[in-house]
Design a protein around this motif. Structure first.
Motif, PDB file in Angstrom:
ATOM      1  N   GLY A  25       0.805  -1.461   0.187  1.00 22.24           N
ATOM      2  CA  GLY A  25      -0.010   0.090  -0.173  1.00 22.24           C
ATOM      3  C   GLY A  25       0.696   1.246   0.035  1.00 22.24           C
ATOM      4  N   LEU A  26       0.326   2.497   0.279  1.00 22.77           N
ATOM      5  CA  LEU A  26       0.858   3.809   0.188  1.00 22.77           C
ATOM      6  C   LEU A  26       1.533   4.150   1.552  1.00 22.77           C
ATOM      7  CD1 LEU A  26      -2.037   5.867  -1.439  1.00 22.77           C
ATOM      8  CD2 LEU A  26      -0.128   5.071  -2.471  1.00 22.77           C
ATOM      9  N   ILE A  27       2.792   4.277   1.648  1.00 19.97           N
ATOM     10  CA  ILE A  27       3.612   4.657   2.714  1.00 19.97           C
ATOM     11  C   ILE A  27       4.501   5.797   2.114  1.00 19.97           C
ATOM     12  CG2 ILE A  27       5.254   3.660   4.306  1.00 19.97           C
ATOM     13  CD1 ILE A  27       4.470   0.976   3.818  1.00 19.97           C
ATOM     14  N   ASN A  79      19.502   4.780 -11.799  1.00 18.13           N
ATOM     15  CA  ASN A  79      21.092   5.212 -11.540  1.00 18.13           C
ATOM     16  C   ASN A  79      21.634   4.468 -10.248  1.00 18.13           C
ATOM     17  OD1 ASN A  79      21.175   6.821 -13.701  1.00 18.13           O
ATOM     18  ND2 ASN A  79      20.177   8.522 -12.747  1.00 18.13           N
ATOM     19  N   SER A  80      21.050   3.228 -10.091  1.00 23.83           N
ATOM     20  CA  SER A  80      21.703   2.385  -8.953  1.00 23.83           C
ATOM     21  C   SER A  80      21.022   2.760  -7.737  1.00 23.83           C
ATOM     22  CB  SER A  80      22.984   2.081  -8.953  1.00 23.83           C
ATOM     23  OG  SER A  80      23.618   1.360 -10.135  1.00 23.83           O
ATOM     24  N   LYS A  81      19.822   3.592  -7.575  1.00 22.66           N
ATOM     25  CA  LYS A  81      19.314   4.169  -6.333  1.00 22.66           C
ATOM     26  C   LYS A  81      17.903   4.092  -6.333  1.00 22.66           C
ATOM     27  CE  LYS A  81      23.060   5.963  -4.512  1.00 22.66           C
ATOM     28  NZ  LYS A  81      23.540   5.556  -2.977  1.00 22.66           N
ATOM     29  N   LEU A  82      17.460   3.424  -5.394  1.00 22.42           N
ATOM     30  CA  LEU A  82      15.882   3.395  -5.273  1.00 22.42           C
ATOM     31  C   LEU A  82      15.122   4.649  -5.670  1.00 22.42           C
ATOM     32  CD1 LEU A  82      13.432   1.490  -4.687  1.00 22.42           C
ATOM     33  CD2 LEU A  82      13.640   2.233  -2.293  1.00 22.42           C
ATOM     34  N   TYR A  83      14.189   4.876  -6.085  1.00 24.88           N
ATOM     35  CA  TYR A  83      13.604   5.993  -6.677  1.00 24.88           C
ATOM     36  C   TYR A  83      11.954   5.932  -5.791  1.00 24.88           C
ATOM     37  CZ  TYR A  83      11.155   9.896  -8.924  1.00 24.88           C
ATOM     38  OH  TYR A  83      10.296  11.063  -9.097  1.00 24.88           O
ATOM     39  N   ARG A  84      11.984   6.808  -4.938  1.00 25.20           N
ATOM     40  CA  ARG A  84      10.693   6.824  -4.384  1.00 25.20           C
ATOM     41  C   ARG A  84       9.821   8.082  -4.712  1.00 25.20           C
ATOM     42  NH1 ARG A  84      14.441   5.493  -0.157  1.00 25.20           N
ATOM     43  NH2 ARG A  84      13.912   3.603   0.982  1.00 25.20           N
ATOM     44  N   GLY A  85      10.060   8.951  -5.339  1.00 26.01           N
ATOM     45  CA  GLY A  85       9.329   9.974  -5.749  1.00 26.01           C
ATOM     46  C   GLY A  85       9.148  10.916  -4.596  1.00 26.01           C
ATOM     47  N   GLY A  86       8.344  12.229  -4.896  1.00 27.71           N
ATOM     48  CA  GLY A  86       8.474  13.197  -4.143  1.00 27.71           C
ATOM     49  C   GLY A  86       8.051  13.035  -2.580  1.00 27.71           C
ATOM     50  N   ILE A  87       6.915  12.436  -2.180  1.00 28.90           N
ATOM     51  CA  ILE A  87       6.624  12.018  -0.937  1.00 28.90           C
ATOM     52  C   ILE A  87       6.737  10.603  -0.607  1.00 28.90           C
ATOM     53  CG2 ILE A  87       4.942  13.916  -0.798  1.00 28.90           C
ATOM     54  CD1 ILE A  87       2.788  12.097  -1.219  1.00 28.90           C
ATOM     55  N   ASN A  95       7.464   0.613   1.400  1.00 31.17           N
ATOM     56  CA  ASN A  95       6.307  -0.218   0.640  1.00 31.17           C
ATOM     57  C   ASN A  95       6.856  -1.641   0.155  1.00 31.17           C
ATOM     58  OD1 ASN A  95       5.847  -0.528  -2.516  1.00 31.17           O
ATOM     59  ND2 ASN A  95       3.934  -0.355  -1.578  1.00 31.17           N
ATOM     60  N   ASP A  96       6.288  -2.437   0.201  1.00 28.50           N
ATOM     61  CA  ASP A  96       6.954  -3.904  -0.313  1.00 28.50           C
ATOM     62  C   ASP A  96       7.534  -4.081  -1.814  1.00 28.50           C
ATOM     63  OD1 ASP A  96       4.367  -4.061  -1.336  1.00 28.50           O
ATOM     64  OD2 ASP A  96       3.692  -5.728  -0.752  1.00 28.50           O
ATOM     65  N   SER A  97       7.103  -3.280  -2.515  1.00 24.97           N
ATOM     66  CA  SER A  97       7.609  -3.176  -3.708  1.00 24.97           C
ATOM     67  C   SER A  97       9.006  -2.498  -4.130  1.00 24.97           C
ATOM     68  CB  SER A  97       6.580  -2.445  -4.768  1.00 24.97           C
ATOM     69  OG  SER A  97       5.347  -3.197  -5.076  1.00 24.97           O
ATOM     70  N   ASN A  98       9.035  -1.609  -3.119  1.00 27.62           N
ATOM     71  CA  ASN A  98      10.548  -0.854  -2.973  1.00 27.62           C
ATOM     72  C   ASN A  98      11.273  -1.559  -2.281  1.00 27.62           C
ATOM     73  OD1 ASN A  98       9.456   1.735  -4.150  1.00 27.62           O
ATOM     74  ND2 ASN A  98       9.027   2.540  -1.969  1.00 27.62           N
ATOM     75  N   VAL A  99      10.985  -2.567  -1.427  1.00 23.78           N
ATOM     76  CA  VAL A  99      12.046  -3.331  -0.686  1.00 23.78           C
ATOM     77  C   VAL A  99      12.284  -4.284  -1.611  1.00 23.78           C
ATOM     78  CG1 VAL A  99      11.598  -2.371   1.567  1.00 23.78           C
ATOM     79  CG2 VAL A  99      10.403  -4.516   0.848  1.00 23.78           C
ATOM     80  N   MET A 100      11.474  -5.067  -2.447  1.00 25.54           N
ATOM     81  CA  MET A 100      11.711  -5.962  -3.338  1.00 25.54           C
ATOM     82  C   MET A 100      12.619  -5.487  -4.363  1.00 25.54           C
ATOM     83  SD  MET A 100       9.177  -7.016  -6.870  1.00 25.54           S
ATOM     84  CE  MET A 100       9.831  -7.851  -8.057  1.00 25.54           C
ATOM     85  N   ALA A 101      12.738  -4.096  -4.931  1.00 28.16           N
ATOM     86  CA  ALA A 101      13.605  -3.787  -5.699  1.00 28.16           C
ATOM     87  C   ALA A 101      15.030  -3.808  -5.276  1.00 28.16           C
ATOM     88  CB  ALA A 101      13.105  -2.467  -6.332  1.00 28.16           C
ATOM     89  N   MET A 102      15.154  -3.469  -4.077  1.00 31.66           N
ATOM     90  CA  MET A 102      16.387  -3.318  -3.293  1.00 31.66           C
ATOM     91  C   MET A 102      16.722  -4.750  -3.182  1.00 31.66           C
ATOM     92  SD  MET A 102      15.701  -0.885   0.091  1.00 31.66           S
ATOM     93  CE  MET A 102      14.824   0.608  -0.041  1.00 31.66           C
ATOM     94  N   ALA A 103      16.085  -5.829  -3.056  1.00 38.01           N
ATOM     95  CA  ALA A 103      16.560  -7.163  -2.935  1.00 38.01           C
ATOM     96  C   ALA A 103      17.065  -7.637  -4.171  1.00 38.01           C
ATOM     97  CB  ALA A 103      15.529  -7.802  -2.449  1.00 38.01           C
ATOM     98  N   ILE A 115      -0.568  -5.484  -7.566  1.00 38.86           N
ATOM     99  CA  ILE A 115       0.526  -5.102  -8.268  1.00 38.86           C
ATOM    100  C   ILE A 115       1.234  -3.881  -8.032  1.00 38.86           C
ATOM    101  CG2 ILE A 115       1.474  -4.386 -10.653  1.00 38.86           C
ATOM    102  CD1 ILE A 115      -1.200  -6.098 -12.022  1.00 38.86           C
ATOM    103  N   GLY A 116       2.686  -4.044  -7.854  1.00 40.57           N
ATOM    104  CA  GLY A 116       3.286  -3.011  -7.356  1.00 40.57           C
ATOM    105  C   GLY A 116       4.653  -2.863  -8.093  1.00 40.57           C
ATOM    106  N   LEU A 117       5.292  -1.588  -8.018  1.00 42.50           N
ATOM    107  CA  LEU A 117       6.386  -1.261  -8.888  1.00 42.50           C
ATOM    108  C   LEU A 117       7.737  -0.597  -7.934  1.00 42.50           C
ATOM    109  CD1 LEU A 117       8.161  -0.902 -11.568  1.00 42.50           C
ATOM    110  CD2 LEU A 117       6.736   1.328 -11.578  1.00 42.50           C
ATOM    111  N   GLY A 118       8.754  -1.137  -7.933  1.00 44.65           N
ATOM    112  CA  GLY A 118       9.848  -0.415  -7.394  1.00 44.65           C
ATOM    113  C   GLY A 118      10.929  -0.284  -8.400  1.00 44.65           C
ATOM    114  N   MET A 119      11.375   0.966  -8.436  1.00 43.31           N
ATOM    115  CA  MET A 119      12.403   1.598  -9.638  1.00 43.31           C
ATOM    116  C   MET A 119      13.537   1.766  -9.034  1.00 43.31           C
ATOM    117  SD  MET A 119       9.481   4.160 -11.411  1.00 43.31           S
ATOM    118  CE  MET A 119       9.035   4.633  -9.700  1.00 43.31           C
TER     119      MET A 119
END
Length: 394
Positions: free
Chosen positions: A162-164, A234-242, A197-205, A227-231
């Motif tokens: 969800g939204l975090i 440039n080798s850094k997790l992108y989280r967006g403005g908030i 968010n679980d998609s962000n941490v999935m992307a890190m893994a 469905i989620g998306l982690g980005m």
């Protein structure tokens, strides 16, 4: 060994603060790079040899560093090397999913002690208070089963759907406002907690352990109930403005008019999520995949349509971000080529040839465990990549 989990560097006297920061830096470099010699540590920390020697001796006395003897020669005398003691401290990882609750205790070699423990989830069945009690009960049960010294657990990472936002406030599940869920978990566990968010941490893994290891630009799409998306850009997790970037499941797809649970119409999740697939078939996703593997034509068609629309959405992401790789993870990886082939066909149909030709499409090799593995990397990212972080394992 230092028992403080929340040392604030600004509260230390000048010389002690300087020594504390130098030791923290040594621990960070040893964590990220494995075995290092004293000359290498001097070069990395820009500290003199006598000072590094004293700090290494102190860290060994405190149980943080191990003398590994002579390392491999790169020409000339074999260097004396040192590494972290993997059991000097532990990290708690918790993946609070919609279907499963996964808990692991990681050592400083990124290894889960005796594996990852899995429990049924009650996230969508109970209120927030009951869910928190259950999570705490299962954490305590895990620590007890593994016979872990609780005092050695220094930090915790939590994955939540969800939204975090960037402050760790959840707007979908466990939606406490003041204090937010991050503060509540820290009070509950009495250690610093990081949550995402679980998609962000999935992307890190995936970027650290999986098929996207060291890939500079990768989109990691998780297909579970939602469905989620982690980005990784440039080798850094992108989280967006908030901190809420990546709501890929809620982009509008052509030809879809079904209402989504978010309140909108025609979202990708209405056809390609595990929830949507299960609603059509009237059975769990795992059973649908198993039926498709046994040549059930209706199950194959269902996965094909879900994959086709997922691929259409991915083509849009390829045009926007020009990634080096797209990784599909979550429960859907069990479908293998039954999902991957229609996704690739749709990408071939909708994406520009020059851009799709640069982008590899792969299934995750971490499967359903990507989020729990990512909780570890989330903690370490904050500790060693965030210069403003006041916390340290040391």
């Amino acid at each position: 060994m230092n028992d403080s989990n929340t040392i604030n560097k600004g509260s230390l006297p000048g010389l002690k603060e300087k020594r504390y920061l130098q030791k923290k830096a040594i621990i960070g470099f040893l964590y990220r790079m494995g075995e290092l010699s004293k000359p290498e540590i001097c070069r990395l920390t820009n500290v003199t040899t006598p000072t590094v020697s004293r700090m290494i001796e102190e860290l060994m006395d405190e149980g943080w560093v191990i003398d590994r003897g002579c390392g491999n020669s790169i020409g000339g005398k074999r260097p004396h090397v040192f590494s972290l003691n993997p059991d000097a401290a532990y990290i708690l990882g918790v993946d609070i999913g919609r279907e499963y609750l996964r808990v692991a205790i990681f050592n400083l070699k990124n290894e889960p002690i005796e594996g990852i423990l899995e429990y049924p989830s009650i996230l969508e069945e109970q209120d927030d208070e009951a869910t928190l009690r259950y999570v705490r009960e299962k954490i305590d049960e895990t620590i007890g089963r593994l016979n872990i010294d609780r005092a050695k657990i220094k930090m915790a990472g939590f994955a939540l759907p969800g939204l975090i936002d960037r402050e760790g406030t959840s707007y979908t599940y466990l939606t406490y406002e003041q204090p937010g869920i991050k503060s509540i978990l820290e009070e509950m566990l009495q250690i610093p907690v990081f949550i995402d968010n679980d998609s962000n941490v999935m992307a890190m893994a995936e970027h650290t352990f999986g098929v996207a290891k060291n890939v500079d630009n990768v989109l990691c799409i998780s297909v579970n109930e939602c469905i989620g998306l982690g980005m990784i850009l440039n080798s850094k997790l992108y989280r967006g403005g908030i901190g809420m970037a990546g709501e890929f499941g809620h982009i509008r797809i052509s030809g879809l008019e079904a209402p989504c649970h978010c309140g909108k119409i025609g979202c990708l999740e209405t056809v390609s999520s595990g929830r949507a697939i299960e609603n059509v078939a009237g059975k769990p996703l795992r059973e649908i995949i198993e039926a498709a593997r046994k040549d059930d034509i209706s199950a194959i068609d269902l996965l094909h349509r879900a994959g086709e629309k997922l691929g259409e959405g991915i083509a849009t992401m390829i045009h926007l971000f020009n990634p080096d790789m797209v990784v599909i993870g979550g429960e859907i990886v069990q479908a293998g080529d039954l999902m991957l082939v229609p996704v690739q066909q749709a990408i071939n149909k909708y994406a520009l040839a020059r851009m799709r030709g640069h982008c590899e499409l792969k299934m995750s090799n971490l499967g359903v465990y990507s989020a729990i593995l990512g909780t570890l990397m989330m903690v370490m990212e904050h500790l060693y990549d965030d210069t403003e972080c006041e916390y340290s394992l040391y």
